[in-house]
Structure formats: C-alpha cells, structure tokens
Design a protein around this motif. Sequence first.
Motif, PDB file in Angstrom:
ATOM      1  N   LEU A  79       0.833  -1.230  -0.138  1.00 18.60           N
ATOM      2  CA  LEU A  79      -0.109   0.045   0.100  1.00 18.60           C
ATOM      3  C   LEU A  79       0.829   1.491   0.318  1.00 18.60           C
ATOM      4  O   LEU A  79       0.467   2.354  -0.842  1.00 18.60           O
ATOM      5  CB  LEU A  79      -0.907   0.067   1.344  1.00 18.60           C
ATOM      6  N   GLU A  80       2.019   1.295   0.707  1.00 21.40           N
ATOM      7  CA  GLU A  80       2.875   2.638   0.943  1.00 21.40           C
ATOM      8  C   GLU A  80       3.205   2.689  -0.697  1.00 21.40           C
ATOM      9  O   GLU A  80       3.408   3.831  -0.878  1.00 21.40           O
ATOM     10  CB  GLU A  80       3.815   2.085   2.141  1.00 21.40           C
ATOM     11  N   GLY A  81       3.984   1.424  -1.331  1.00 22.65           N
ATOM     12  CA  GLY A  81       4.705   1.777  -2.386  1.00 22.65           C
ATOM     13  C   GLY A  81       3.404   2.395  -3.556  1.00 22.65           C
ATOM     14  O   GLY A  81       3.766   3.121  -4.545  1.00 22.65           O
ATOM     15  N   ALA A  82       2.293   1.681  -3.613  1.00 21.98           N
ATOM     16  CA  ALA A  82       1.350   2.014  -4.192  1.00 21.98           C
ATOM     17  C   ALA A  82       1.029   3.607  -4.106  1.00 21.98           C
ATOM     18  O   ALA A  82       0.727   4.359  -5.299  1.00 21.98           O
ATOM     19  CB  ALA A  82       0.058   1.230  -4.140  1.00 21.98           C
ATOM     20  N   ARG A  83       0.731   4.068  -3.076  1.00 18.17           N
ATOM     21  CA  ARG A  83       0.602   5.491  -2.508  1.00 18.17           C
ATOM     22  C   ARG A  83       1.744   6.517  -3.155  1.00 18.17           C
ATOM     23  O   ARG A  83       1.151   7.476  -3.437  1.00 18.17           O
ATOM     24  CB  ARG A  83       0.369   5.721  -1.042  1.00 18.17           C
ATOM     25  N   ARG A  84       2.914   5.906  -3.211  1.00 20.50           N
ATOM     26  CA  ARG A  84       3.934   6.666  -3.763  1.00 20.50           C
ATOM     27  C   ARG A  84       3.662   6.801  -5.243  1.00 20.50           C
ATOM     28  O   ARG A  84       4.118   7.871  -5.683  1.00 20.50           O
ATOM     29  CB  ARG A  84       5.362   6.228  -3.331  1.00 20.50           C
ATOM     30  N   LEU A  85       3.050   5.963  -5.764  1.00 16.52           N
ATOM     31  CA  LEU A  85       2.648   5.904  -7.174  1.00 16.52           C
ATOM     32  C   LEU A  85       1.332   6.651  -7.442  1.00 16.52           C
ATOM     33  O   LEU A  85       0.898   6.622  -8.489  1.00 16.52           O
ATOM     34  CB  LEU A  85       2.546   4.482  -7.661  1.00 16.52           C
ATOM     35  N   GLY A  86       0.632   7.161  -6.306  1.00 22.95           N
ATOM     36  CA  GLY A  86      -0.526   8.212  -6.617  1.00 22.95           C
ATOM     37  C   GLY A  86      -1.705   7.243  -6.245  1.00 22.95           C
ATOM     38  O   GLY A  86      -2.859   7.753  -6.529  1.00 22.95           O
ATOM     39  N   ALA A  87      -1.666   6.028  -5.704  1.00 25.14           N
ATOM     40  CA  ALA A  87      -2.989   5.351  -5.417  1.00 25.14           C
ATOM     41  C   ALA A  87      -3.679   6.066  -4.358  1.00 25.14           C
ATOM     42  O   ALA A  87      -3.162   6.573  -3.510  1.00 25.14           O
ATOM     43  CB  ALA A  87      -2.723   3.938  -5.175  1.00 25.14           C
ATOM     44  N   TYR A  88      -5.001   6.150  -4.553  1.00 19.50           N
ATOM     45  CA  TYR A  88      -6.176   6.543  -3.880  1.00 19.50           C
ATOM     46  C   TYR A  88      -6.424   7.908  -3.697  1.00 19.50           C
ATOM     47  O   TYR A  88      -7.131   8.542  -3.112  1.00 19.50           O
ATOM     48  CB  TYR A  88      -5.993   5.843  -2.290  1.00 19.50           C
ATOM     49  N   THR A  89      -5.426   8.520  -4.518  1.00 23.44           N
ATOM     50  CA  THR A  89      -5.460  10.077  -4.714  1.00 23.44           C
ATOM     51  C   THR A  89      -7.043  10.359  -5.260  1.00 23.44           C
ATOM     52  O   THR A  89      -7.959  11.111  -5.074  1.00 23.44           O
ATOM     53  CB  THR A  89      -4.673  10.867  -5.537  1.00 23.44           C
ATOM     54  N   ALA A  90      -7.563   9.603  -6.383  1.00 23.49           N
ATOM     55  CA  ALA A  90      -8.836   9.562  -7.238  1.00 23.49           C
ATOM     56  C   ALA A  90      -9.867   9.255  -6.026  1.00 23.49           C
ATOM     57  O   ALA A  90     -10.840   9.662  -6.286  1.00 23.49           O
ATOM     58  CB  ALA A  90      -8.765   8.586  -8.349  1.00 23.49           C
ATOM     59  N   LEU A  91      -9.472   8.326  -5.672  1.00 18.48           N
ATOM     60  CA  LEU A  91     -10.654   8.083  -4.472  1.00 18.48           C
ATOM     61  C   LEU A  91     -10.951   9.123  -3.486  1.00 18.48           C
ATOM     62  O   LEU A  91     -12.154   9.473  -3.428  1.00 18.48           O
ATOM     63  CB  LEU A  91     -10.379   6.508  -3.725  1.00 18.48           C
ATOM     64  N   GLN A  92      -9.927   9.819  -3.056  1.00 21.47           N
ATOM     65  CA  GLN A  92     -10.036  10.887  -2.039  1.00 21.47           C
ATOM     66  C   GLN A  92     -10.946  12.016  -2.850  1.00 21.47           C
ATOM     67  O   GLN A  92     -11.659  12.618  -2.353  1.00 21.47           O
ATOM     68  CB  GLN A  92      -8.494  11.331  -1.991  1.00 21.47           C
ATOM     69  N   LYS A  93     -10.376  11.977  -4.295  1.00 15.68           N
ATOM     70  CA  LYS A  93     -11.188  13.363  -4.972  1.00 15.68           C
ATOM     71  C   LYS A  93     -12.577  12.848  -5.128  1.00 15.68           C
ATOM     72  O   LYS A  93     -13.420  13.914  -4.823  1.00 15.68           O
ATOM     73  CB  LYS A  93     -10.300  13.210  -6.132  1.00 15.68           C
ATOM     74  N   ALA A  94     -12.885  11.473  -5.343  1.00 15.38           N
ATOM     75  CA  ALA A  94     -14.102  10.951  -5.587  1.00 15.38           C
ATOM     76  C   ALA A  94     -15.129  11.196  -4.411  1.00 15.38           C
ATOM     77  O   ALA A  94     -16.293  11.772  -4.662  1.00 15.38           O
ATOM     78  CB  ALA A  94     -14.367   9.553  -6.182  1.00 15.38           C
ATOM     79  N   LEU A  95     -14.655  10.980  -3.401  1.00 13.05           N
ATOM     80  CA  LEU A  95     -15.258  11.015  -2.005  1.00 13.05           C
ATOM     81  C   LEU A  95     -15.759  12.470  -1.691  1.00 13.05           C
ATOM     82  O   LEU A  95     -16.758  12.618  -0.965  1.00 13.05           O
ATOM     83  CB  LEU A  95     -14.707  10.686  -0.822  1.00 13.05           C
ATOM     84  N   GLY A  96     -15.183  13.529  -2.365  1.00 10.73           N
ATOM     85  CA  GLY A  96     -15.593  14.849  -2.055  1.00 10.73           C
ATOM     86  C   GLY A  96     -16.810  15.241  -3.085  1.00 10.73           C
ATOM     87  O   GLY A  96     -16.960  16.501  -3.069  1.00 10.73           O
ATOM     88  N   ARG A  97     -17.079  14.285  -3.816  1.00  8.40           N
ATOM     89  CA  ARG A  97     -18.073  14.944  -4.866  1.00  8.40           C
ATOM     90  C   ARG A  97     -19.318  14.056  -4.847  1.00  8.40           C
ATOM     91  O   ARG A  97     -19.262  12.998  -4.314  1.00  8.40           O
ATOM     92  CB  ARG A  97     -17.625  14.640  -6.333  1.00  8.40           C
ATOM     93  N   GLN A  98     -20.573  14.483  -5.358  1.00  8.15           N
ATOM     94  CA  GLN A  98     -21.715  13.830  -5.399  1.00  8.15           C
ATOM     95  C   GLN A  98     -21.732  12.437  -6.094  1.00  8.15           C
ATOM     96  O   GLN A  98     -20.898  12.497  -7.320  1.00  8.15           O
ATOM     97  CB  GLN A  98     -22.671  14.676  -5.923  1.00  8.15           C
ATOM     98  N   PRO A  99     -21.938  11.338  -5.844  1.00 10.40           N
ATOM     99  CA  PRO A  99     -21.973  10.002  -6.525  1.00 10.40           C
ATOM    100  C   PRO A  99     -22.527  10.218  -7.961  1.00 10.40           C
ATOM    101  O   PRO A  99     -21.824   9.745  -8.812  1.00 10.40           O
ATOM    102  CB  PRO A  99     -22.737   9.124  -5.710  1.00 10.40           C
ATOM    103  N   SER A 100     -23.611  11.056  -7.999  1.00  7.33           N
ATOM    104  CA  SER A 100     -24.164  11.136  -9.530  1.00  7.33           C
ATOM    105  C   SER A 100     -23.065  11.958 -10.448  1.00  7.33           C
ATOM    106  O   SER A 100     -23.282  11.674 -11.492  1.00  7.33           O
ATOM    107  CB  SER A 100     -25.535  11.912  -9.173  1.00  7.33           C
ATOM    108  N   LYS A 101     -22.218  12.863  -9.823  1.00  3.31           N
ATOM    109  CA  LYS A 101     -21.293  13.391 -10.436  1.00  3.31           C
ATOM    110  C   LYS A 101     -20.393  12.454 -11.138  1.00  3.31           C
ATOM    111  O   LYS A 101     -19.798  12.583 -12.418  1.00  3.31           O
ATOM    112  CB  LYS A 101     -20.641  14.580  -9.665  1.00  3.31           C
ATOM    113  N   ILE A 102     -20.102  11.626 -10.448  1.00  2.00           N
ATOM    114  CA  ILE A 102     -18.934  10.435 -10.880  1.00  2.00           C
ATOM    115  C   ILE A 102     -19.567   9.559 -11.920  1.00  2.00           C
ATOM    116  O   ILE A 102     -18.916   9.347 -12.964  1.00  2.00           O
ATOM    117  CB  ILE A 102     -18.757   9.696  -9.518  1.00  2.00           C
ATOM    118  N   VAL A 103     -20.783   9.281 -11.791  1.00  2.00           N
ATOM    119  CA  VAL A 103     -21.578   8.468 -12.718  1.00  2.00           C
ATOM    120  C   VAL A 103     -21.447   9.377 -14.159  1.00  2.00           C
ATOM    121  O   VAL A 103     -21.121   8.660 -15.229  1.00  2.00           O
ATOM    122  CB  VAL A 103     -23.068   8.205 -12.434  1.00  2.00           C
TER     123      VAL A 103
END
Lengths: 846, 423
Positions: free
Chosen positions: B17-41
Amino acid sequence: MANQRSVTLDINGKRVTALTGETLLSVLRREGISVPTLCYDERLAPHGGCRMCLVARRDGGQGLVASCYTPVQRGMVIETDTEDVMAARRRQLQLLILDHRMECPVCERSGDCRLQDLVYEYGIEEAPLSFSRPTGLHDTASAVIARDNEKCVLCAKCVRLCSEVQGIDAIGIFDRGLTTHVSTAGNRPLDCEFCGQCVHACPVGALVAKPFVSDVPVWLRESTATTCSYCSCGCLLRMESYEGEIQRVTPLLDGSPNNGKLCAKGWLGWDITTHPERLKHPMIRKDRQLVEAGWEEALEVTIAGLRRAQERNRAITGLATPRLTNEDAYLFQRLFRSVFGSPHVGAGSAPGISALVDGVRPAYGITRSTASFKDLASADAVMVLCADPTRTHPLIKTELVQGIMQRGQKLLLAHALSGGLQRQATIYLPLHPGTEETLVLGLAHVLVRKLHGRRDGAPQPVGFAEFRKGLEQHSPRAVGSITGLQPDEIRAAAGLLASVDNVVVVVLTGSGIPGDEAAVARRGCELLSLLGCVDGPGRGILVMGEKANTQGVVEVGLHPALLPGSRLVANDDDRAACEAVWKTSIPALTGWNSEKMLQAAAGGKVGFFYLVGQDPVGDWRSGSLAREALERADFVIVQDAFLTASTQFADVVLPAAILSERIGHFIAADGMPRELQRTDRPPGSILQDGQIFLELAGRCGAAVSSGPALREEMRRLVRDPRGVSPQPKLSPPGALPEPRVMNPFFLDLSPQLFHSGSTTMRSALLKEFAPPVSVLLSPRDADAIGISDGAMVRLTVGDNQILLRGHIDASMREGTIATLPQSLKAHARVFEDITDEMCWVCVEAV
Amino acid sequence: MEPILLRARGNKDALSLEGARRLGAYTALQKALGRQPSKIVEEIKRSNLRGRGGAGFPTGLKWQFSSDIADDRKYMICNANESEPGTFKDREIIRCNPHLLLEGIAIAAYAVGAHDAAIYVRGEFRDEADVLERAVAEAYAEGILGSSVLSSPYRLDLFVHRGAGAYVCGDETALLNSMEGKRGQPRVRPPFPAASGFLQTPTVVNNVETLSCVPSIIEHGALWFAKIGRPGNAGPKLYSVSGHVMHPGVYELPMGTPFSEIIYEHCGGLPGGRTLKAFSPGGASTPLLPHDKVEIPADFDSVAAAGSMLGSGGLIVMDDSACMVDVAKNCLEFMSRESCGMCSPCRIGTKVLLDLLSDICEGRGRPESLSTLEVLAAHVQQISMCGLGQTAPVILLSALRHFRSEYEEHIAHGGCAVCRKEQ
C-alpha cells in the motif's frame, strides 16, 4: 402480484391481453396454444434448461425465445408454430435422444414418457451421428428409488423439487459438460424422506419407483383417482391397478390440494391391503378360541349379544376410528342413537377431535378450522404448534417450505421434537414438552401490550378485560422459566406476529407429546382473536387431526356430545331436528367419552362394546384400563382389518375394508370434501364398515337408508361446516403451571417419517427401508453414553427397563430420544400405559 | 502512450500500500469522495468507458441503472474470473497493481451507492487471490476500506471470493450463483443483476480492467480519457496476444490500434518468417478474421463491422501452419468441457459438434458432415441459454465461412495440406 398492468400483445396474429409479470408460456397455455416443455413445473421457479418451449419473437429482432421465463411485454409479436420454431424443437429433440438411452420397449415409463410423446409428436428419427454417449451413473442402492442417469434429460425438476418444495436438498447436479448428472453428495446411496416427488415429476424413465416396477404396461392399467387414507391432509392420488392389484401410486397434480405431492406413507403404504395376516372372514369365539364363521352366523351372534345387553339394561358403547368415511361414521352414530338407543358413541381419544370440539368450539363457537390450505399458503406468517409437520402431516410441511422459499413467508415453529423444519424456521422455539399453552399465553401477554388488544378496526373480542387481567402473570420471564425459552425469544416471536397482517396458527395433533391439545388449540384461537386474524384470506386456525377423516366424523356426529351438523345432544331443538329425519326418538343424554366408557366397562356396567378400527389395548395410552374394560364387558365386537391386542377379548371379529377398498367421502382438515373411489376389491368376504352397520340395523328391524337415500338424508342434517362464522370469545387463563423436573432424556413418541402407527407398520414396503423398532438418538448423546450405531441401549422409564437397538440420527436434538409407542408396547407389557411422566427417561449403554 | 493500467509493471513497490501510494494510489478515491456520486456517474458516462469483459457495454450507463435504484443493500462485484482462452490481461493488473483495482472498485461502489463489494477471482488464480487478499487487508488496516473510507462518512466493505475454476462463472449470473454457494450455472434473465443480483439485491458486475480504468478518469477527467483511442472506443486497452508471434504478452495501447501494428510492431511479427493466416480478435468466443482484415483498428465498433467482436482483447494469432479444422476442434473441446450442462443445446450440441470435428480430423468425415455442422452450430448459437453456448460455435462457423475448402479437403482426402505437412 402488486402493480400488475394490462398489456396487449400479438400471438399468431391475434390480439391477446395479459398482465405484466406473467410469462409468455402461461399466457400461451391460457390461450390454448400447446407449447412443449420438459423442465417447466408451475410449482418451481423457471429453469430454462430444456429449450423446448421456444417461440419466435418477431419484434425487436430477438429470434427464438424461451417462453417459460420470458415476461410478456406490450407490443410483443409472437409466433408459435412457424417452421423455424418447429425445426428448432425438432433439433432439440434430436439432441436429447442422442444423450438418452433408448430402451423404450422395456422402459418402465413407456407409454407415460414426456420425451417419448414429443419424439412421436414431432416425428423424430435417430440422428445418423457417431456420437459417443458417456456411460452414466446408475444408482440402484436405495430400496425405493432407482436412478438411471443415462436416461436423464437434466430437466432438474427432481433437484429443484427436493430443494424448493421438499426443503431437503438430498440430490444435486454434479460435474459439468456432457458428464453433468444428478446425484447425491459423494455418490452415496439416496437417504432422504422418500416422498417420491422426484419420481412423480421425472418426465422420462430416469427415476423409477422400485416397488412399482411392473410388467403391465401403463395402457393396460385401470386408473382411479381417490383420496389418501392416512393423515388429515386429504391428498388426492391416482391408483393404477391391473386385475385388482395396485401397480403404481402417483399424486394428482392439477387442481388437487396436494398439487402433485405425496409423502412416503401416502405413496408407498398401500401394500397393507394384501398383507398375509389380513382378516378375510368373520370370526366368532367358540370354546375361548376365535374361529372363522360366515357372516350370517357372526351377525346373529352379534345381535344376540346386543339383545342380552338390552334385556339386562346394560350400557351399549361404541368407538370408531376417524378413518371411517363420512357415510360410514354417520351410519355408526345413527345405529347407536336411533337403532340401539344408546348415546355412548364416539371416536374416542383420537387426536384432533378434542382440539376441534373442546378447543376451537369454546373459542369460536364452531367445530372446524377457519383456515384452509390456501390460507396457509397465502399467510404472511405461520405459527406451528406441538409437532413438526415433516413427521405428522407432510403436506403441511411442503406448503410451508414453498411459502418460505418462494414467497418469503415467516415460520414460527414451537415444539419439543427434533428434526424437520428447524432449518427453515424464522424463529424456532424448542420448548419443554407440553408447555405450548403456556407459550401461547406468554405471546398473548406481550401482544396485549403491543397491540392494546386489537388491530385497527377489529372489534375487541368478548371477554377481553378478564383475559387481559388473567394474563398479568404470564410475563416473558415467567413463561420462559416454564417453557425453557429465553424471555427475548418470546418477545421476538410476539414481535414477528405483530409485524404482519395475516397469520395462520397450525395445531398439529397426534404427536403423542404431553399436554392438552384442546387447551393449545383454544389458546391458538384466542391469540388469533387478539391479532384480528380469526378468519379470512391468509388467516385462521388450522387443526390437523391425526387420522384422515377427523374433521368429517365430527361433522357427522360421531361424538358423544354432538349430533350431525354440530348439533348438540343436550339441546332439545337440535335433537328434534334429527329425530324428525330419523323418525324415531333418541336419548337426550350426552354420551360418555371414551375414558368413561372404559371405566364403566371396567366397573362391569357395559353389556355390548363395539370397536370399529380401534384398538384401545394396543394403541391407546391407557392400555391397562382398556384391557380391564374389554375383559369385563359382557360382549365385545371388534371390526378391523387385522387381529389386534383388543381382538383377544372379542366375542365377534368382523373383517372390514380399508384404505383403497372403500368408497365414500372424507372432510380433510381444511374443511373441504374429498372423494374415495374403490380401486381394489377386498379379499375374502370383507365388507365396508357402512355395509356392516346397515346389516345390523336391518337385523334390528330398523329402516336405515342407504345409497342415494342416505346421501339425501345426510344432506339434510350435515351442514357445510364452512357456512357458519366464528364468534370469537376469550376465556381467562388459569394459574401458571409448576415447572417440571427434567430427567436426563425426553422420550419423543411422535410419529416417525415413515411410520405413524400400527397401520404403516404392517406395510412391508415401508418397513423394508425403515425398520421401525429402534431408538433414535443424537450423535453427541450417543458419544456421551458411549454407544455406536446399532448397539443396544437400556431405557429406564419409571421403575421399568427395556432394551432397544439404538440408532444415531443427526437430526435428533440433544437430550431427546425417539421411538414409536408401538415399539415400546411390543417389547414389554409394562409399557401398556403410556403417561406424560413416561416422557422422561434414562438411557445408558448395555 | 504512457502506460496507465500497467504503469506499475516491473515495480514491486506497487504491491504494498505504501509503495502504491507513492505511485499516486487512492488520490482519485479521495477526490471522488468529495463529489456527489451522481457526478461521478456522469463523469464515467462522458468518458465513453466501455466494459472490457467482452460485451463493450457503456459502463456509465450500467452504473446509472444501479444508482437509480433506491436500495441500501447494493453490491459492487468485480469479475476477475478471467478464463477466456487467450485472455490474460486482468491477471496482469492484479499481479502488478492490485491497489489500482481496489481503488477503482471503491470509486465505483461509491458512485452507485453500494456499501458492499467483492472480487470474484478465478479458482486457478491462487497467487493472484493471495495478492488481492493482502492488498485488501492492508487497505482495511489503513482505513481505506471499512466503516469510514479515507476518514469520510462512507462505509465500504470488500471481500475476495475464490471461485472453484469454471469458465461459465464469467457469466455474471453464474458468478452470482457461485458466490452464493450454489452451483455455478447461469440464472434465467429477467431478473437482471442490476435489479436482483447477489442475494437478491441490486448488483453491478464489472470487469477488472474496466474498474481499473476508473481512477485515471477521476484523476484526469473524462475528456482526457475520451481522447485516448478512437471516438466511441475510448481509453487505453490491454491486448493479451498469444499464438504465432515472436513476443506474446500483454500490451497496453490506445484502443483502436490496428491489429497489424499490434502483431508486427509490438509483438515482433510472426516467427520464422511465416505468414499470417487468421486471428481471433478477442479469445475463443469471437469469430476468426482472415489475414486480410489485419489492418482494421482493434476496437469494439471496427471489429464488429468486420464480422467479429473485440471481446476481451485476447488476440490469438495463427500462421499458415494452423489447420482450421483442428482450431475449431480445439475450441469445441474447451467449450464442451466447460459447458455447465444446464441447457441441452450447449451440453449435448457442443459435444456432437466436437465428435463431428474429430471424425473430420481423423478422416471419417462425410460429404454431408459440413451441412450438419453448420445447421447444428447455428442451433447451438441461437438457442443456448447463456453466452457460453451462444458463442461456443462461433470459431467453427467463422472457420467454415473463411476456410471452407480446408474442411472439404479433409473430407475428400482425409486431411489437409497443413496436416500432411506436419506428418
């Protein structure tokens, strides 16, 4: 279905209206269009495997669709008999017969095979292909069902019925590709309830009932629709016979209450009629020995016995089994009341009668169940009391499994026994034996608070205030301590009942567990009164009598307090109504119940004791009292199919027709009439019970009608039991019972899967794969006691001991052992009397 | 094109997980959680992402159906039962970047309003299931999964379900049966999983590669994604290439890269100077295309226009040493073995086809065998219940269409030029 809309579609150029949610197949069949199917069964969720029900969909470019699961849609254009449809079906059949061992000339199902019919109808010839069909598994290990996977078309009906209807999952589909096959886990021999549902549903000869393998082709057999004579479910079945011998038994499907289902007893338990020990001619006692005699002589001796009793002014008593037909039971009570002039007639302590007469009547003012099997199917929640229907009333069990699996019905199961529906129950309340009444009052206690006594709009039942007051001490905690349940379990059960609109309460009788069936039935009725579920669709009480015509004999007046049509002996108007029809006066006294009859006889007061299909010495719980009674009665006449423990005291024994040898009617537990047709002629000079009663009446110089005149007379006196509405009334509960002291083991004497009592135990077939004389116990108990499967165990009951063979049964609850009362009685005279106290026993290794 | 789905290939770090995070993992998820689900769809719809499992159904639309259903018990299920012959691309994602998949699942679940998710892994993928289970455990430990995803109020639970090794469980309804502990065989439709799927709850089933595309869409936007590839056939695509090429393997290329470029440039052409005879663009359930179709773009619409399907992108290349009777026989062998046995055209039909092909291969073919093959293959294709049976004979049918003379030669002479050469 809710929110169904009407849609129109085009079928073969015709405009057809249907409802959304319907499948194409059901609409096509309603329109009278024949659509072939092999895997479709309306009792099951659609499967879509056989691909025979193909039709052409001309809109939307979808081509051929399987009609069995395709829902109708507005504007669909469907064609059913075009060349592409027919060609596809023909190819399907060609594939199916490639993978089917074609031995039609010797196949058991030839002439009764769906595949054969279709191959003939569609004119299929064997395809010239060098296809290598794999050798399939051929399981012949079980005594009853043989499975030939080389004939199987994998419609999976057997597997789906076993799961969706029977709730057993004894078989499944294994492997993949062409070696896909039906089998049991680990290919072990079939070990199941042997209900036969799989065999009845098999469209080909892959599943065959070994006992019904016959060299008489189906088209030569005589086929008769009749009613099962075992329990009160009233299942309809078809008997195929040839020259008086039963060749095969199958259930009726369309429109029958059992809808194509039977249980092991109703399917296989018919060889009793040809049992070698069957009584074939009357017998009379000469020099202390029973010897064969002609009917003339036997009836003369009987009349002489009757005259002596009348001359000496001694009591004349009669007990008949609730397996009699309505007509025969009516004639029996008529014989006693209007010909012998005696009020002492009834069906004895037959389970279910007291629940109806002393349970439902005080609560509702009627002597019938208010719920039918249809209501059972449409209820939101069902509470089952006293026993498990798997063992006592198998049809009820399948209805419940279907309700749970297919409609999400809630099941509240409260009994002290093992196995059965526990896996399917929403709430299972394993209470102490005999504490059902207390449990129901505990539920009422919670409900009264929850519902404030009534549903919106439902009137408060009569007696509510006193009832509520009397319930105060029945708190979940107090009731828990008596029933052995947790207070929270009781609250949860009450909560479930309060959360739904339609509740059916089922009281199963005949389980032999301690307790008062009438009290349980009455409290069950009262609980429904509180819930506002006394009557109506999906609501009501359902009392399941033990024997087939329990409801019917009550309706025709085979009861010491009741005349035909639930009239009261003690009521002058009611009596007058019967007297007017019978053109004679009848005794104004309410007759003795069976216990009083036995006591009177034991006290030397009975001059003539007439037993019809009843064996109080061998079958009843109070065997020693019965023995004394029959010993001291001046004259005993027993009418039965076999010599029994009671016939040793008989002066005359008359041979009677049983099961499928009779004609007449029953009223099943659901209050609906059933018809019996004679399928085989009884051996020897055997007569049907009613004929014997008419003979006796004639010899007494009485004119009792028979045939059409009898039916007309009965129509005048016996009202349709469904015609009278229930009048709910509550009666205050008494004090809480004392908690019982428990011995290590509870002895469960209720019917077993394949044996309900003395009748089934005479079936060689049922005995072959289910030897009844044994003790069942749970694996863990067997471990603790230190015995292995098949070892002898010593049962200590009170001061008495008995040795029986122990069998380990995974479905048994810990702390419970099971056997049949007949097994105990057969083993030791000391078990002549079976009391509630005897349900607590010690078990040890020998 | 810079790799997107396989950007961590060769980098062992990405497994932790640590290595994946260095490659940018879960930043998109963080971003998504700040938006309305319908906007993601909406975003996914705009990206033109289409399902990579084989059918190419628009992913945003599938999500829309599910998010329109108001039910608090929904399931998001990742189909990792990759069993299509010639297809091994999902395996590559799981092996080199499991957290990318988890992130995609989490965003998808959030978008459709599911709080429960599962990955159904093919039974034979033992190592891959281990990788996923480790990744899931780490994600739970770090608060990426569980009652509060990345410290948000959103709950998501996820488990890995190991299949028992059945091709048919790639069918989403068979997959659901298998997950429920039942026999892996398809269900009748309707009801469709979107309305009543896992345990009768509304369920979305998406392929590994599809879900793995999701984080980059959230990260870079739908427009960025839609611009990769060709109109209506957007995004990066994994092509798993096998058969007669110098360098078989998984290649991440813009969707719509011509087959010729994949075969000759990326895979180094055919070995030993042999010539291309035919190729299956998307595994054993897509019709063969003859060599003259090699210039078409490898995308959903172009391949469909040429008479086949892009399918899973499992490109199988065949040179002139391939006997086309043998190819079809090999395919039917697989299909008839993997048929679940539930419906008779598939269970019996595929075996009859196989036996006929064996006869032809072994010199027992008869002149009428070809028409029998054609009629029966069409029957199996038309009336089988699920995708397995419906596509089982397509290689055979396409081989008959494009290489009929080889079949005739086999029947007339007991073999073809190719077979004889091999002997």
